[in-house]
Design a protein around this motif. Structure first.
Motif, PDB file in Angstrom:
ATOM      1  N   ASN A   1     -25.461  -8.030 -16.224  1.00 58.37           N
ATOM      2  CA  ASN A   1     -24.405  -7.039 -15.971  1.00 58.37           C
ATOM      3  C   ASN A   1     -24.821  -5.965 -14.980  1.00 58.37           C
ATOM      4  O   ASN A   1     -24.173  -4.922 -14.882  1.00 58.37           O
ATOM      5  CB  ASN A   1     -23.940  -6.396 -17.284  1.00 58.37           C
ATOM      6  CG  ASN A   1     -25.047  -5.624 -17.984  1.00 58.37           C
ATOM      7  OD1 ASN A   1     -26.150  -5.449 -17.472  1.00 58.37           O
ATOM      8  ND2 ASN A   1     -24.760  -5.155 -19.196  1.00 58.37           N
ATOM      9  N   ALA A   2     -25.909  -6.200 -14.220  1.00 56.21           N
ATOM     10  CA  ALA A   2     -26.352  -5.199 -13.255  1.00 56.21           C
ATOM     11  C   ALA A   2     -27.048  -5.846 -12.068  1.00 56.21           C
ATOM     12  O   ALA A   2     -27.788  -6.823 -12.213  1.00 56.21           O
ATOM     13  CB  ALA A   2     -27.301  -4.198 -13.922  1.00 56.21           C
ATOM     14  N   TYR A   3     -26.790  -5.285 -10.902  1.00 60.03           N
ATOM     15  CA  TYR A   3     -27.526  -5.614  -9.683  1.00 60.03           C
ATOM     16  C   TYR A   3     -27.941  -4.293  -9.062  1.00 60.03           C
ATOM     17  O   TYR A   3     -27.107  -3.391  -8.868  1.00 60.03           O
ATOM     18  CB  TYR A   3     -26.656  -6.403  -8.693  1.00 60.03           C
ATOM     19  CG  TYR A   3     -27.180  -6.339  -7.265  1.00 60.03           C
ATOM     20  CD1 TYR A   3     -28.278  -7.103  -6.867  1.00 60.03           C
ATOM     21  CD2 TYR A   3     -26.600  -5.490  -6.336  1.00 60.03           C
ATOM     22  CE1 TYR A   3     -28.765  -7.029  -5.574  1.00 60.03           C
ATOM     23  CE2 TYR A   3     -27.080  -5.400  -5.037  1.00 60.03           C
ATOM     24  CZ  TYR A   3     -28.160  -6.169  -4.662  1.00 60.03           C
ATOM     25  OH  TYR A   3     -28.648  -6.078  -3.383  1.00 60.03           O
ATOM     26  N   VAL A   4     -29.246  -4.137  -8.792  1.00 64.81           N
ATOM     27  CA  VAL A   4     -29.772  -2.901  -8.230  1.00 64.81           C
ATOM     28  C   VAL A   4     -30.123  -3.138  -6.767  1.00 64.81           C
ATOM     29  O   VAL A   4     -30.939  -4.016  -6.441  1.00 64.81           O
ATOM     30  CB  VAL A   4     -31.014  -2.410  -8.994  1.00 64.81           C
ATOM     31  CG1 VAL A   4     -31.511  -1.080  -8.414  1.00 64.81           C
ATOM     32  CG2 VAL A   4     -30.693  -2.250 -10.477  1.00 64.81           C
ATOM     33  N   TYR A   5     -29.517  -2.330  -5.919  1.00 61.83           N
ATOM     34  CA  TYR A   5     -29.778  -2.421  -4.480  1.00 61.83           C
ATOM     35  C   TYR A   5     -30.951  -1.514  -4.153  1.00 61.83           C
ATOM     36  O   TYR A   5     -30.823  -0.289  -4.168  1.00 61.83           O
ATOM     37  CB  TYR A   5     -28.524  -1.991  -3.696  1.00 61.83           C
ATOM     38  CG  TYR A   5     -28.724  -2.008  -2.196  1.00 61.83           C
ATOM     39  CD1 TYR A   5     -28.466  -3.170  -1.462  1.00 61.83           C
ATOM     40  CD2 TYR A   5     -29.182  -0.883  -1.516  1.00 61.83           C
ATOM     41  CE1 TYR A   5     -28.646  -3.195  -0.089  1.00 61.83           C
ATOM     42  CE2 TYR A   5     -29.370  -0.912  -0.142  1.00 61.83           C
ATOM     43  CZ  TYR A   5     -29.107  -2.064   0.566  1.00 61.83           C
ATOM     44  OH  TYR A   5     -29.303  -2.087   1.928  1.00 61.83           O
ATOM     45  N   ALA A   6     -32.126  -2.118  -3.862  1.00 62.65           N
ATOM     46  CA  ALA A   6     -33.314  -1.312  -3.582  1.00 62.65           C
ATOM     47  C   ALA A   6     -34.298  -2.030  -2.657  1.00 62.65           C
ATOM     48  O   ALA A   6     -35.504  -2.026  -2.904  1.00 62.65           O
ATOM     49  CB  ALA A   6     -34.006  -0.945  -4.890  1.00 62.65           C
ATOM     50  N   PRO A   7     -33.825  -2.655  -1.579  1.00 64.49           N
ATOM     51  CA  PRO A   7     -34.747  -3.387  -0.701  1.00 64.49           C
ATOM     52  C   PRO A   7     -35.711  -2.438   0.006  1.00 64.49           C
ATOM     53  O   PRO A   7     -35.279  -1.520   0.701  1.00 64.49           O
ATOM     54  CB  PRO A   7     -33.822  -4.099   0.285  1.00 64.49           C
ATOM     55  CG  PRO A   7     -32.568  -3.283   0.296  1.00 64.49           C
ATOM     56  CD  PRO A   7     -32.429  -2.712  -1.082  1.00 64.49           C
TER      57      PRO A   7
ATOM     58  N   ARG B   1     -22.486  -4.096 -12.799  1.00 67.70           N
ATOM     59  CA  ARG B   1     -22.739  -2.724 -12.368  1.00 67.70           C
ATOM     60  C   ARG B   1     -23.579  -2.741 -11.093  1.00 67.70           C
ATOM     61  O   ARG B   1     -24.677  -3.292 -11.061  1.00 67.70           O
ATOM     62  CB  ARG B   1     -23.464  -1.943 -13.463  1.00 67.70           C
ATOM     63  CG  ARG B   1     -22.640  -1.783 -14.716  1.00 67.70           C
ATOM     64  CD  ARG B   1     -23.467  -1.372 -15.917  1.00 67.70           C
ATOM     65  NE  ARG B   1     -23.901   0.014 -15.880  1.00 67.70           N
ATOM     66  CZ  ARG B   1     -24.498   0.630 -16.899  1.00 67.70           C
ATOM     67  NH1 ARG B   1     -24.761  -0.036 -18.023  1.00 67.70           N
ATOM     68  NH2 ARG B   1     -24.848   1.893 -16.791  1.00 67.70           N
ATOM     69  N   PHE B   2     -23.065  -2.134 -10.045  1.00 68.96           N
ATOM     70  CA  PHE B   2     -23.804  -2.020  -8.787  1.00 68.96           C
ATOM     71  C   PHE B   2     -24.575  -0.712  -8.838  1.00 68.96           C
ATOM     72  O   PHE B   2     -23.992   0.377  -8.828  1.00 68.96           O
ATOM     73  CB  PHE B   2     -22.847  -2.029  -7.600  1.00 68.96           C
ATOM     74  CG  PHE B   2     -23.531  -2.080  -6.258  1.00 68.96           C
ATOM     75  CD1 PHE B   2     -23.616  -3.267  -5.559  1.00 68.96           C
ATOM     76  CD2 PHE B   2     -24.090  -0.934  -5.702  1.00 68.96           C
ATOM     77  CE1 PHE B   2     -24.247  -3.317  -4.309  1.00 68.96           C
ATOM     78  CE2 PHE B   2     -24.726  -0.969  -4.468  1.00 68.96           C
ATOM     79  CZ  PHE B   2     -24.797  -2.168  -3.774  1.00 68.96           C
TER      80      PHE B   2
END
Length: 469
Positions: free
Chosen positions: A62-68, A103-104
């Motif tokens: 239920n979550a994807y974290v954008y942190a490249p 959840r982004f």
């Protein structure tokens, strides 16, 4: 089974996580569970991110974290707003995540240049708020601010900065969700001194940080497997709160020539508020481990790593699953002087190798040596056939991600079988010529800068047999 049906089944598993299952209560799913694009190196493309968001929905994340790490506007130039084109791309991802019920989480890593005191702390707080507000306008409600992999260890200052940002976001908006952080000391190996007490940095960060901010850490080390309940409880005690996990598998940015294609090690996830798995830059191949991580996050009490792994490969590769499982079996463990994670490569073949070596070293009867030699050679024939199948039938995008390892494994297996042929001749009393084998070994070594696989099984087997010829 179509994607919609599989997605509904995964969602149902998580919804029913409090009910009885196989005479025992199913473990509650981790409240926030998903994928963090947090690796160094080439970031994923927009298409790959859209694909992983759909994957999250399908598998109960239920979550994807954008942190490249190598997104300049995430880390090095964090104060600067995203250019319009990149902001438009983020808007598409955020909309896709919302549509899929994922959840982004937008993350910023300001620690390389953040001013915590002195001349510009207020300006940097304003810059951070402006950055987060620009994503709030696109629909983001969950944020993260990370302090990993930097030299500044002002724990109290970092905590004050986070508290100020969190407080202001909640003052402005009633619908703000989670705020996640990673401390500069993010594994227990560096959180404590020789006596097991919190270091000055960790003690200050933990003492001053608001309790509503979720702290992520990586376990006993940066990438160490088999975290125990006791180890997790010890880390929680340092912070006087339940820590979340940033789990560094299958990420391989510290060893890109080796793919991480195994299952997640079991983890003690009861009461863990967040579990985020850091993937490889190879988005397609990361899905094998990530699918097992979803099973673990949804029901850790009944998680069986091997069963989950086999199911993930069958689900993702269809009629190529037998070949893919054989190949992946040889690329599950990552290790260097500080990392040691993932189950051992090809344990069954390792037993076959050990059986042959024991027969040779103990001077067993020749028929026993030959039988064990045939057993190992049969395994190598099967492995070589799997490599050929994948090289000819994998879809081009996936093949591109693993072609160096497939080619190297083929070199290793070819050399292994040549070594076994020479060993068979030696056992028969026939003179042997080691020159062709030396050439084959040189070819393997020449490609080790671009690909590693089966380091302690098929590759080591070659050296072990050569030493006995």
């Amino acid at each position: 089974m179509n994607v919609f049906v599989k997605s509904m089944m995964m969602a149902l598993l998580c919804v029913l996580a409090w009910s009885a299952f196989s005479r025992a209560a199913v473990a509650a799913p981790v409240p926030m569970r998903g994928v963090i694009e947090g690796f160094y190196g080439t970031p994923w493309t927009e298409a790959e991110r859209l694909d992983i968001i759909a994957f999250c929905k399908e598998h109960g994340f239920n979550a994807y974290v954008y942190a490249p790490k190598d997104d300049l506007y995430h880390r090095e130039r964090w104060r600067e707003p995203y250019p319009k084109e990149e902001l438009d791309d983020l808007a598409k991802l955020i909309a896709a995540a919302k549509a899929d019920g994922v959840r982004f989480v937008f993350a910023v890593s300001p620690g390389l240049s953040l001013h915590l005191d002195g001349k510009d702390p207020a300006a940097d707080r304003a810059a951070m708020l402006a950055k987060l507000e620009s994503l709030y306008k696109l629909g983001v409600r969950d944020f993260a601010i990370f302090f990993d992999d930097i030299e500044n260890k002002d724990g109290a200052g970092q905590a004050a900065f986070l508290n100020a940002i969190s407080g202001e976001l909640h003052r402005r908006h009633k619908d703000i969700g989670a705020l996640l952080t990673v401390p500069t000391e993010y594994d227990r190996g560096v959180m404590t001194d020789a006596e097991g007490n919190a270091t000055p940095y960790t003690a200050a960060f933990a003492q001053h940080l608001s309790k509503d901010i979720v702290v992520l850490y990586t376990g006993e080390g940066v990438a160490k497997g088999r975290l125990t309940r006791e180890q997790l409880d010890t880390a929680n005690a340092l912070y006087h709160r339940q820590l979340g996990l940033w789990w560094n598998y299958p990420v391989n940015d510290y060893a890109e020539t080796k793919l991480a294609l195994g299952p997640m090690d079991p983890l003690p996830l009861a009461d863990v508020p967040v579990i985020l798995y850091n993937p490889m830059k190879y988005e397609r191949l990361s899905k094998i481990a990530l699918a097992t991580g979803a099973d673990l996050a949804c029901d850790s009490a009944h998680y069986d790593a091997e069963t989950s792994w086999q199911h993930a490969i069958r689900d993702q590769y269809g009629d190529l699953a037998p070949a893919m499982q054989i190949f992946a079996d040889h690329s599950t463990h990552l290790e260097n002087d500080w990392a040691d994670i993932g189950r051992a490569d090809a344990p069954q073949m390792r037993k076959a190798v050990d059986g042959l070596l024991a027969a040779l070293d103990q001077d067993a009867p020749v028929p026993v040596k030959l039988q064990r030699l045939r057993t190992l050679d049969d395994d190598l024939v099967q492995l070589q056939a799997a490599v050929e199948t994948l090289q000819t039938r994998l879809d081009p995008a996936t093949l591109q991600e693993c072609q160096p390892q497939l080619a190297q494994l083929n070199r290793i297996v070819t050399a292994d079988r040549l070594a076994l042929k020479l060993l068979r001749q030696q056992l028969a009393g026939t003179p042997i010529d080691l020159a062709p084998l030396a050439v084959a070994r040189q070819d393997i070594v020449a490609h080790e800068q671009e690909a590693h696989i089966s380091d302690n099984v098929a590759r080591l087997c070659l050296d072990e047999i050569v030493n006995r010829l």
